[in-house]
Design a protein around this motif. Structure first.
Motif, PDB file in Angstrom:
ATOM      1  N   GLY A 147      11.506  20.191  -3.648  1.00 17.41           N
ATOM      2  CA  GLY A 147      11.007  18.829  -3.725  1.00 17.41           C
ATOM      3  C   GLY A 147       9.511  18.762  -3.569  1.00 17.41           C
ATOM      4  O   GLY A 147       8.822  19.773  -3.439  1.00 17.41           O
ATOM      5  N   GLY A 148       9.007  17.530  -3.589  1.00 16.83           N
ATOM      6  CA  GLY A 148       7.576  17.324  -3.454  1.00 16.83           C
ATOM      7  C   GLY A 148       7.224  15.877  -3.685  1.00 16.83           C
ATOM      8  O   GLY A 148       8.083  14.990  -3.689  1.00 16.83           O
ATOM      9  N   LYS A 149       5.928  15.633  -3.894  1.00 16.79           N
ATOM     10  CA  LYS A 149       5.421  14.299  -4.214  1.00 16.79           C
ATOM     11  C   LYS A 149       5.359  14.135  -5.725  1.00 16.79           C
ATOM     12  O   LYS A 149       4.986  15.065  -6.450  1.00 16.79           O
ATOM     13  CB  LYS A 149       4.022  14.105  -3.622  1.00 16.79           C
ATOM     14  N   ALA A 150       5.673  12.922  -6.200  1.00 11.68           N
ATOM     15  CA  ALA A 150       5.614  12.635  -7.631  1.00 11.68           C
ATOM     16  C   ALA A 150       4.203  12.296  -8.081  1.00 11.68           C
ATOM     17  O   ALA A 150       3.910  12.332  -9.285  1.00 11.68           O
ATOM     18  CB  ALA A 150       6.554  11.491  -7.982  1.00 11.68           C
ATOM     19  N   ASP A 151       3.326  11.958  -7.140  1.00 12.34           N
ATOM     20  CA  ASP A 151       1.933  11.644  -7.426  1.00 12.34           C
ATOM     21  C   ASP A 151       1.166  11.842  -6.123  1.00 12.34           C
ATOM     22  O   ASP A 151       1.674  11.518  -5.043  1.00 12.34           O
ATOM     23  CB  ASP A 151       1.802  10.198  -7.920  1.00 12.34           C
ATOM     24  N   LEU A 152      -0.055  12.358  -6.220  1.00 12.34           N
ATOM     25  CA  LEU A 152      -0.823  12.698  -5.023  1.00 12.34           C
ATOM     26  C   LEU A 152      -1.830  11.626  -4.639  1.00 12.34           C
ATOM     27  O   LEU A 152      -2.552  11.790  -3.656  1.00 12.34           O
ATOM     28  CB  LEU A 152      -1.544  14.039  -5.234  1.00 12.34           C
ATOM     29  N   GLY A 153      -1.886  10.542  -5.400  1.00 13.83           N
ATOM     30  CA  GLY A 153      -2.875   9.509  -5.126  1.00 13.83           C
ATOM     31  C   GLY A 153      -2.319   8.374  -4.288  1.00 13.83           C
ATOM     32  O   GLY A 153      -1.113   8.270  -4.050  1.00 13.83           O
ATOM     33  N   PRO A 154      -3.207   7.461  -3.863  1.00 15.95           N
ATOM     34  CA  PRO A 154      -2.794   6.332  -3.027  1.00 15.95           C
ATOM     35  C   PRO A 154      -2.378   5.106  -3.817  1.00 15.95           C
ATOM     36  O   PRO A 154      -2.040   4.086  -3.219  1.00 15.95           O
ATOM     37  CB  PRO A 154      -4.073   6.038  -2.235  1.00 15.95           C
ATOM     38  N   GLU A 168      -6.435   8.156 -13.739  1.00 17.90           N
ATOM     39  CA  GLU A 168      -5.270   9.039 -13.675  1.00 17.90           C
ATOM     40  C   GLU A 168      -5.734  10.468 -13.941  1.00 17.90           C
ATOM     41  O   GLU A 168      -6.328  10.750 -14.985  1.00 17.90           O
ATOM     42  CB  GLU A 168      -4.211   8.622 -14.701  1.00 17.90           C
ATOM     43  N   VAL A 169      -5.468  11.340 -12.987  1.00 20.66           N
ATOM     44  CA  VAL A 169      -5.875  12.741 -13.077  1.00 20.66           C
ATOM     45  C   VAL A 169      -4.621  13.604 -13.193  1.00 20.66           C
ATOM     46  O   VAL A 169      -3.769  13.591 -12.291  1.00 20.66           O
ATOM     47  CB  VAL A 169      -6.694  13.171 -11.842  1.00 20.66           C
ATOM     48  N   TYR A 170      -4.513  14.349 -14.284  1.00 18.12           N
ATOM     49  CA  TYR A 170      -3.359  15.215 -14.540  1.00 18.12           C
ATOM     50  C   TYR A 170      -3.801  16.670 -14.444  1.00 18.12           C
ATOM     51  O   TYR A 170      -4.747  17.081 -15.117  1.00 18.12           O
ATOM     52  CB  TYR A 170      -2.778  14.954 -15.925  1.00 18.12           C
ATOM     53  N   ARG A 171      -3.108  17.422 -13.617  1.00 16.25           N
ATOM     54  CA  ARG A 171      -3.362  18.865 -13.489  1.00 16.25           C
ATOM     55  C   ARG A 171      -2.206  19.593 -14.146  1.00 16.25           C
ATOM     56  O   ARG A 171      -1.052  19.408 -13.746  1.00 16.25           O
ATOM     57  CB  ARG A 171      -3.499  19.259 -12.019  1.00 16.25           C
ATOM     58  N   HIS A 172      -2.503  20.406 -15.150  1.00 17.50           N
ATOM     59  CA  HIS A 172      -1.456  21.067 -15.927  1.00 17.50           C
ATOM     60  C   HIS A 172      -0.519  21.850 -15.017  1.00 17.50           C
ATOM     61  O   HIS A 172      -0.945  22.620 -14.157  1.00 17.50           O
ATOM     62  CB  HIS A 172      -2.082  22.002 -16.960  1.00 17.50           C
ATOM     63  N   ASP A 221       0.819  -1.209   0.000  1.00 17.74           N
ATOM     64  CA  ASP A 221       0.000   0.000   0.000  1.00 17.74           C
ATOM     65  C   ASP A 221       0.858   1.266   0.000  1.00 17.74           C
ATOM     66  O   ASP A 221       0.464   2.260  -0.562  1.00 17.74           O
ATOM     67  CB  ASP A 221      -0.971   0.014   1.177  1.00 17.74           C
ATOM     68  N   HIS A 222       2.011   1.263   0.650  1.00 22.57           N
ATOM     69  CA  HIS A 222       3.009   2.328   0.567  1.00 22.57           C
ATOM     70  C   HIS A 222       2.400   3.715   0.786  1.00 22.57           C
ATOM     71  O   HIS A 222       2.334   4.539  -0.133  1.00 22.57           O
ATOM     72  CB  HIS A 222       3.731   2.272  -0.777  1.00 22.57           C
ATOM     73  N   PRO A 223       1.938   4.013   1.992  1.00 21.08           N
ATOM     74  CA  PRO A 223       1.250   5.280   2.234  1.00 21.08           C
ATOM     75  C   PRO A 223       2.103   6.519   2.017  1.00 21.08           C
ATOM     76  O   PRO A 223       1.568   7.590   1.742  1.00 21.08           O
ATOM     77  CB  PRO A 223       0.790   5.166   3.699  1.00 21.08           C
ATOM     78  N   ASN A 224       3.431   6.405   2.134  1.00 19.52           N
ATOM     79  CA  ASN A 224       4.284   7.573   1.904  1.00 19.52           C
ATOM     80  C   ASN A 224       4.533   7.839   0.423  1.00 19.52           C
ATOM     81  O   ASN A 224       5.047   8.884   0.040  1.00 19.52           O
ATOM     82  CB  ASN A 224       5.616   7.430   2.641  1.00 19.52           C
ATOM     83  N   GLY A 225       4.193   6.875  -0.431  1.00 22.67           N
ATOM     84  CA  GLY A 225       4.234   7.100  -1.870  1.00 22.67           C
ATOM     85  C   GLY A 225       5.625   7.291  -2.432  1.00 22.67           C
ATOM     86  O   GLY A 225       6.574   6.584  -2.067  1.00 22.67           O
ATOM     87  N   VAL A 226       5.749   8.276  -3.312  1.00 24.52           N
ATOM     88  CA  VAL A 226       6.983   8.541  -4.056  1.00 24.52           C
ATOM     89  C   VAL A 226       7.302  10.022  -3.934  1.00 24.52           C
ATOM     90  O   VAL A 226       6.441  10.871  -4.179  1.00 24.52           O
ATOM     91  CB  VAL A 226       6.826   8.158  -5.543  1.00 24.52           C
ATOM     92  N   GLY A 227       8.534  10.330  -3.567  1.00 24.79           N
ATOM     93  CA  GLY A 227       8.946  11.719  -3.452  1.00 24.79           C
ATOM     94  C   GLY A 227      10.042  12.060  -4.435  1.00 24.79           C
ATOM     95  O   GLY A 227      10.682  11.181  -5.028  1.00 24.79           O
TER      96      GLY A 227
END
Length: 446
Positions: free
Chosen positions: A263-270, A404-408, A236-242
């Motif tokens: 820096g930041g998150k590479a994706d905002l989803g779970p 997949e939701v992409y925000r410009h 499940d990897h709750p911390n995701g990808v940074g």
């Protein structure tokens, strides 16, 4: 490749290519050779469980039409990869395509860097069990995995993700003047850095990536990306990808030194983990792994028994194009995906719209909250909701059970949802927003 057309499971993706059966996870070995894109991936062809991991293989001339290739790598009895051919990359060594990956041979043992060689078209592989690097003889290093190669100032280097006795996550650096014999250069970068601790919190950094990405400012910008593993994770990897953006410069010994700036998150989803980046001359493309959603309160998913019955698990995301604008990472769907647009069902529409189970949606303008919901006889289940403002532009892809939701100008959100009997997709637009909706269609079909 059209495994979905006859697939009995309505949750199986039609446009995200994958084998009809089996478990998949991390994308591996991304490369572009002789006019074809090659995507390898962690794969268990025998069941929908995370066991006996091989390397599956897909190839495409255009990122739209995909062919399923023979399994590339398999665990070799008695070899350094007897318990699995884990994540890694493909490089060319004196013109010979070479897989560089993590191998594990016994339960609880450390992974080692293992090599395998391929023919020119990457369809026939030879696994001789050559080990290019053992776990370093460094008491600070308690875990190591997932080699990644890069070039800097005419030399080839490698990173491996690591965990340290101090509790910090890290990447290790190697000189790779000879791909068969790596030279350990030490702990290269870790969460002791304050920006790393903020944006890449983890106990082990998995699948580290270091690539140059196009920057609209003209700066030479390097992207360090890592998947954020915690001991409690179970797919499940709750911390995701940074990620971190920064610069590289040589030290006195000619080794690269990374200085992060943002820096930041590479994706905002779970539902996004373990991505790999393909750095080309003109762009950088990324694929990630989207795991099945486990059934839980407020997030209906699938039980292990339901996954077993379905016979498959895991999806690779669409290819994503990376760039930097204004000092932040911007991620867009690869331009080639426009070829999937079929009939346009809505043009500049407002209000609440019916959406097919395989669709692309483009939303612009508006002020308020946008919602993507599953609706059945008035019972609404929200899959995605976010605020939009006047200048925002979103592109949303739905493919059976992946969204997949992409925000410009920003990073995407990857989600999983499993429409139940009688549930239909609806898009609820805020005041002033307009949407175009296309049904997805494979090129060449009517």
């Amino acid at each position: 490749m059209d495994t979905a057309a006859q697939h009995p499971d309505p949750a199986f993706p039609h446009f995200h290519p994958r084998p009809a059966k089996g478990w998949i996870n991390d994308p591996n070995g991304l490369c572009y050779t002789d006019g074809r894109f090659h995507v390898f991936f962690q794969y268990n062809p025998a069941s929908a469980r995370h066991q006996r991991i091989c390397w599956g293989h897909l190839s495409s001339p255009d990122l739209v039409r995909w062919d399923e290739e023979p399994v590339a790598l398999r665990p070799q009895p008695g070899g350094p990869d007897a318990l699995g051919c884990w994540s890694g990359v493909v490089t060319h060594d004196d013109g010979v395509p070479t897989a560089v990956y993590s191998g594990v041979d016994t339960e609880g043992s450390h992974s080692r860097v293992v090599l395998a060689r391929a023919d020119a078209v990457l369809r026939s592989w030879t696994q001789e069990g050559h080990v290019a690097a053992e776990i370093p003889p460094d008491p600070q290093v308690t875990a190591v995995r997932d080699p990644f190669l890069f070039h800097f100032q005419g030399r080839r280097f490698a990173l491996q993700g690591a965990g340290l006795a101090s509790g910090h996550a890290a990447v290790l650096l190697y000189s790779v003047d000879d791909v068969r014999r790596w030279t350990y250069e030490g702990i290269w970068f870790s969460t002791e850095d304050h920006l790393a601790a903020r944006h890449l919190p983890a106990e082990i950094w998995e699948c580290p990536q270091l690539v140059r990405v196009p920057d609209s400012s003209g700066a030479e910008t390097w992207l360090l990306m890592a998947s954020l593993w915690l001991a409690a994770d179970h797919h499940d990897h709750p911390n995701g990808v940074g990620y971190l953006l920064g610069s590289l410069a040589p030290n006195g010994a000619g080794l690269p030194v990374f200085t992060p700036a943002a820096g930041g998150k590479a994706d905002l989803g779970p539902a996004f983990y373990a991505p790999q980046i393909l750095a080309l001359d003109d762009r950088a493309l990324l694929w990630g792994w989207s795991a099945e959603l486990e059934d839980g309160e407020g997030s209906p998913g699938r039980s292990p028994e339901e996954i077993d019955d379905a016979g498959w698990a895991g999806i690779l995301t669409f290819p994503r194009q990376l760039s930097v604008h204004g000092g932040v990472l911007a991620v867009e769907p690869a331009a080639e995906l426009r070829a999937y647009r079929g009939a346009r069902l809505h043009r500049g529409a407002a209000g609440t719209l019916a959406v097919p189970p395989e669709a692309e949606i483009r939303v612009s303008g508006g002020e308020g909250t946008l919602r993507l919901v599953l609706n059945s006889a008035g019972q609404r289940r929200t899959v995605f909701a976010d605020a939009v403002a006047g200048g925002d532009e979103l592109r949303i892809f739905i493919d059976a059970s992946i969204v997949e939701v992409y925000r410009h100008g920003s990073v995407p959100t990857t989600l999983r949802a499993y429409p139940g009997p009688g549930e239909d997709w609806q898009l609820e637009l805020p005041q002033g927003a307009a949407a175009d909706v296309w049904e997805l269609q494979h090129p060449g079909r009517s």
